[in-house]
Enzyme design. Structure first.
Site, PDB file in Angstrom:
ATOM      1  N   ARG A 187      -3.562  -9.795   5.155  1.00 38.92           N
ATOM      2  CA  ARG A 187      -4.055  -9.916   3.773  1.00 38.92           C
ATOM      3  C   ARG A 187      -2.931  -9.428   2.857  1.00 38.92           C
ATOM      4  O   ARG A 187      -2.590  -8.252   2.867  1.00 38.92           O
ATOM      5  CB  ARG A 187      -5.326  -9.074   3.607  1.00 38.92           C
ATOM      6  N   LYS A 217       0.817  -1.220   0.000  1.00 39.32           N
ATOM      7  CA  LYS A 217       0.000   0.000   0.000  1.00 39.32           C
ATOM      8  C   LYS A 217       0.851   1.271   0.000  1.00 39.32           C
ATOM      9  O   LYS A 217       2.061   1.251   0.217  1.00 39.32           O
ATOM     10  CB  LYS A 217      -0.972  -0.017   1.189  1.00 39.32           C
TER      11      LYS A 217
END
Length: 268
Positions: free
Chosen positions: A248, A214
């Site tokens: 995740r 991210k």
């Protein structure tokens, strides 16, 4: 926590949720797995590397993404769900914020609904999950990055999601929470969420940490999306030390090795 036919020991181990984006425009791997054969190949690859759950998404949620029509999202995910359930014995999560997609996905075989709006965007989502008797991950999200007391407000808003789940009749053994790194938060907020992850244990639910590749990692290390593995592994290790039940991630094998090492040190 129970997902599909499997019980997860979320108090003692951190499990790996592998990301399967069947989208043309996801921020990291858009277009790589959006054909059925490619999606099945990648699923097999992730299972072989040790993924405990597969999380399939048919709509990109990256900043500036183009919303996808419900019918198109179904066309992307339903054939993949059906084929994965035919071929593999792995719990399958469906990443969607639309109750009609969730309902069709559950019928196709999804064991879990991963809702980035924590049951707050679609008023039918909680009912669909409850009636489908599947697990859910409730993520914190909001339309702005303005907060007063940031950590306290994120916890309070997750409590609201948990209350919606309880009211609908979703069993507590089928719920986990995600504080929502990268969603409705500034760069500083995202760092703080990982640093203070242990505070979310007071909600008495297993915690999922989703940081893989991210922007918080890209901004910290000044690296493009394909070079963010080491940064992701650092957050995974911190997640293990702070009691995350799930991470995740895109890179299965490397994250599993990091988890094993971190757990060995933590349990020494």
């Amino acid at each position: 926590m129970i997902i599909g036919n499997r019980e997860f020991d979320t108090e003692n181990h951190t499990y790996v949720m592998g990301i399967l984006n069947v989208t043309p425009d996801s921020f990291s791997d858009g277009g790589r797995w959006d054909r059925l054969d490619a999606a099945l190949f990648h699923t097999e690859e992730m299972i072989a590397q040790g993924a405990d759950i597969i999380d399939i998404g048919g709509e990109s949620t990256r900043p500036g993404h183009v919303p996808v029509r419900m019918e198109e999202e179904m066309e992307r995910v339903l054939p993949v769900i059906e084929k994965i359930k035919e071929r593999f014995d792995v719990p399958l999560s469906l990443d969607t914020a639309k109750s009609q997609v969730a309902e069709a996905g559950i019928e196709a075989g999804a064991d879990m609904i991963n809702d980035i709006w924590g049951l707050k965007k679609d008023p039918d989502m909680a009912r669909v999950i409850a009636e489908g008797k599947v697990a859910c991950c409730l993520m914190h999200n909001k339309d702005s990055t303005r907060y007063g007391d940031f950590l306290r407000e994120v916890q309070a808003e997750l409590k609201e999601s948990l209350a919606l789940a309880c009211k609908a009749g979703i069993g507590g053994e089928r719920i986990c929470i995600d504080p929502g790194v990268g969603f409705g938060k500034t760069y500083e907020h995202n760092l703080l969420l990982v640093k203070k992850l242990e505070l979310f244990h007071n909600l008495e639910c297993p915690i999922l940490l989703g940081t893989s590749r991210k922007s918080v990692i890209g901004l910290t290390l000044d690296l493009p999306v394909e070079e963010r593995l080491e940064g992701t592994l650092a957050t995974t290790v911190i997640g293990v030390m702070k009691g995350a039940a799930f991470v995740r991630v895109h890179d299965i094998a490397a994250n599993i090795r990091a988890i094993r090492m971190a757990e060995a040190i933590r349990n020494a």
